[in-house]
Motif scaffolding. Sequence first.
Motif, mmCIF file in Angstrom:
data_model
loop_
_atom_site.group_PDB
_atom_site.id
_atom_site.type_symbol
_atom_site.label_atom_id
_atom_site.label_comp_id
_atom_site.label_asym_id
_atom_site.label_seq_id
_atom_site.Cartn_x
_atom_site.Cartn_y
_atom_site.Cartn_z
ATOM 1 N N THR A 1 4.288 2.482 -8.919
ATOM 2 C CA THR A 1 4.676 2.722 -7.517
ATOM 3 C C THR A 1 3.778 3.419 -6.817
ATOM 4 O OG1 THR A 1 5.928 4.816 -7.854
ATOM 5 C CG2 THR A 1 7.283 2.843 -8.349
ATOM 6 N N SER A 2 4.023 3.062 -5.338
ATOM 7 C CA SER A 2 2.846 4.056 -4.541
ATOM 8 C C SER A 2 2.852 5.491 -4.776
ATOM 9 C CB SER A 2 3.234 3.634 -3.120
ATOM 10 O OG SER A 2 4.590 4.035 -2.672
ATOM 11 N N ASP A 3 4.106 6.033 -5.154
ATOM 12 C CA ASP A 3 4.050 7.510 -5.413
ATOM 13 C C ASP A 3 3.568 7.829 -6.687
ATOM 14 O OD1 ASP A 3 5.577 8.430 -3.201
ATOM 15 O OD2 ASP A 3 7.529 7.744 -3.967
ATOM 16 N N ASN A 4 3.738 6.968 -7.494
ATOM 17 C CA ASN A 4 3.110 7.174 -8.939
ATOM 18 C C ASN A 4 1.554 7.091 -9.167
ATOM 19 O OD1 ASN A 4 5.569 7.738 -10.197
ATOM 20 N ND2 ASN A 4 5.776 5.825 -10.996
ATOM 21 N N ILE A 5 0.794 6.494 -8.134
ATOM 22 C CA ILE A 5 -0.450 6.503 -7.905
ATOM 23 C C ILE A 5 -1.091 7.178 -6.874
ATOM 24 C CG2 ILE A 5 -0.672 3.995 -9.189
ATOM 25 C CD1 ILE A 5 -1.000 2.912 -6.375
ATOM 26 N N GLY A 6 -0.159 8.276 -6.551
ATOM 27 C CA GLY A 6 -0.675 9.236 -5.560
ATOM 28 C C GLY A 6 -0.773 8.939 -4.024
ATOM 29 N N LEU A 7 -0.125 7.723 -3.612
ATOM 30 C CA LEU A 7 0.036 7.301 -2.354
ATOM 31 C C LEU A 7 1.296 7.867 -1.577
ATOM 32 C CD1 LEU A 7 -1.628 3.848 -2.685
ATOM 33 C CD2 LEU A 7 -2.508 5.979 -2.507
ATOM 34 N N VAL A 8 1.286 8.867 -0.983
ATOM 35 C CA VAL A 8 2.423 9.511 -0.418
ATOM 36 C C VAL A 8 2.423 9.062 1.029
ATOM 37 C CG1 VAL A 8 2.252 11.460 -1.782
ATOM 38 C CG2 VAL A 8 1.023 11.544 0.567
ATOM 39 N N GLN A 9 3.861 9.176 1.583
ATOM 40 C CA GLN A 9 4.039 8.558 2.934
ATOM 41 C C GLN A 9 3.329 9.367 3.886
ATOM 42 O OE1 GLN A 9 8.112 8.411 4.132
ATOM 43 N NE2 GLN A 9 8.448 6.680 2.818
ATOM 44 N N ALA A 10 3.059 8.596 5.046
ATOM 45 C CA ALA A 10 2.469 9.265 6.066
ATOM 46 C C ALA A 10 3.443 9.588 7.417
ATOM 47 C CB ALA A 10 1.488 8.237 6.619
ATOM 48 N N GLY A 11 2.822 10.632 7.909
ATOM 49 C CA GLY A 11 3.793 11.252 9.207
ATOM 50 C C GLY A 11 2.813 11.841 10.290
ATOM 51 N N ASN A 12 3.593 12.373 11.236
ATOM 52 C CA ASN A 12 2.791 12.858 12.644
ATOM 53 C C ASN A 12 3.102 14.298 12.666
ATOM 54 O OD1 ASN A 12 1.235 11.814 14.374
ATOM 55 N ND2 ASN A 12 2.945 11.138 15.776
ATOM 56 N N ALA A 13 3.253 14.891 11.313
ATOM 57 C CA ALA A 13 3.364 16.425 11.488
ATOM 58 C C ALA A 13 2.848 16.946 10.087
ATOM 59 C CB ALA A 13 4.915 16.968 11.946
ATOM 60 N N THR B 1 -8.909 6.056 -3.308
ATOM 61 C CA THR B 1 -10.180 5.889 -4.276
ATOM 62 C C THR B 1 -9.501 6.061 -5.877
ATOM 63 O OG1 THR B 1 -11.815 6.591 -3.046
ATOM 64 C CG2 THR B 1 -12.442 6.667 -5.238
ATOM 65 N N ASN B 2 -8.846 7.149 -6.015
ATOM 66 C CA ASN B 2 -8.276 7.543 -7.480
ATOM 67 C C ASN B 2 -7.196 6.362 -7.714
ATOM 68 O OD1 ASN B 2 -9.825 9.699 -7.524
ATOM 69 N ND2 ASN B 2 -8.145 11.218 -6.822
ATOM 70 N N ALA B 3 -6.478 5.802 -6.722
ATOM 71 C CA ALA B 3 -5.672 4.798 -7.085
ATOM 72 C C ALA B 3 -6.318 3.673 -7.499
ATOM 73 C CB ALA B 3 -4.789 4.452 -5.793
ATOM 74 N N LEU B 4 -7.280 3.321 -6.882
ATOM 75 C CA LEU B 4 -7.986 1.870 -7.154
ATOM 76 C C LEU B 4 -8.630 2.161 -8.748
ATOM 77 C CD1 LEU B 4 -10.168 1.027 -4.022
ATOM 78 C CD2 LEU B 4 -8.286 -0.165 -4.821
ATOM 79 N N GLY B 5 -9.158 3.487 -8.978
ATOM 80 C CA GLY B 5 -9.452 3.705 -10.333
ATOM 81 C C GLY B 5 -8.457 3.424 -11.529
ATOM 82 N N SER B 6 -7.287 3.983 -11.145
ATOM 83 C CA SER B 6 -6.100 3.774 -11.868
ATOM 84 C C SER B 6 -5.862 2.334 -12.009
ATOM 85 C CB SER B 6 -4.779 4.536 -11.466
ATOM 86 O OG SER B 6 -4.984 6.078 -11.360
ATOM 87 N N LEU B 7 -5.672 1.523 -11.020
ATOM 88 C CA LEU B 7 -5.415 0.223 -10.943
ATOM 89 C C LEU B 7 -6.435 -0.555 -11.983
ATOM 90 C CD1 LEU B 7 -4.425 -0.462 -7.284
ATOM 91 C CD2 LEU B 7 -2.844 -0.723 -9.312
#
Length: 445
Positions: free
Chosen positions: A330-342, A364-370
């Motif tokens: 999942t996006s969370d598991n590969i370190g990609l958290v949600q984006a916000g304005n605050a 970059t880390n996510a690409l390495g994991s993939l």
Amino acid sequence: MAISLSSNVRNSLTSLQSITSQAAAVQSRLASGKKVNSAVDNPVNFFTAQSLNNRSDQLKGLLDGISNGIQTIQAASKGIDGITKLVGSLQSTIKQAQADAAQNRPTVVGTGTTLASSAEALLTSKSLKDIALDKRVGSAGDTTVATATAASAGDLGVDTTATGFLNIQIVTNPAAATSTTNVSVALTANTTVRDVVNAINSSGVASAFVDEKGLLNVKGSGSETLGVGLGVGATAIAATGTSATGASNTAFGLAATDATTGIASSGVTSATRSNLIQQYNDLRTQIDSLAKDSGFNGVNLLGGDKTTITFNEKTGKNQTKLEIQGTNLTSDNIGLVQAGNAQVAGTINFQNDTDLDKATGALTNALGSLKSLASTFGANLAVAQTRQDFTKDLANVLTTGADNLVNADANEEAAALLSLQTRQQLSQTALSLASQSDQAVLRLF
């Protein structure tokens, strides 16, 4: 009543019966294609061939399972390829955000005219900015600010006797000291404000410049409250080591509270960056959806499922197999958290350059994991495909071996049948000749 046959006729008849029997056997082998049709024909060859054929059939039965396993791995591999492309799109989104200047960086700005004055501009015929940058910080025993003239650059009146170096402390959220960076500048009689500016710029957490009014500006790289403290020796660092006292701030035109309280973000947001937030989050959602859709026949290695590929017909310890444990991608598991304005914990603040830099590192880390996961699946796929080819070849070898034991040679059997047919004709002729001697008695009547 028994009928007596002469010995010649009986011998010819026996020979003809034997030839007929042999011909029938040859015709049977030609019709069936086998020289061993039952255990009666050749027990050893019959049962050996049966065993070989049974194992061949069992191996062929495993090919379907191996094929399904290969397709399962390939489905996961295709999913990783798609997710890798989506991560590339996320990188592009981050770069677009970084290309638009942040509007909410806090900036500590000097409030006085201690760095340069209009009077000094008249004396030197220089801009306030140049006068401020060229001023010396101070010297040993110096306690008085020296005005810049045509012959002298002037100084800020900082006494460098005690330690000979200037401490600069840059603090994120001074109240909580979220992040503290210390930079030291060696002080000599020739150390200028320009050297201090360059030292702050080298910190990587803030940038400094002198504006056209001759005031020192220090801008944070993120949107958090920024504190800046300058002092000779250890005086810029408080006893707790968490905030600067600002003992020398006034010499550089900064307030003491700029070190202890800091300057908060302007709160102004970039419209361009705000518009990219939804794009980023949508791409992130697509990563989760693509991973969920990467299954085959009910097994999804990107959903944490496990698949087992069996390679031989045996059981227990003698069974050879390949077990592949999937991962819950999942996006969370590969370190990609949600984006916000605050600035919210566990999210990316698109208005914050520091957060965008962290997001770049996370991608970059996510690409390495993939890449690592794709390599693992690739190695498993190579094993499965190799075993699939091996199983096919081995099944063919077993079938061929069984055929060699029981199958008839059509050419040899056809030649034998032709020979037997010739012998049969000759035997029939011999029988006819033998019967003629018995018929000679009829001539007596």
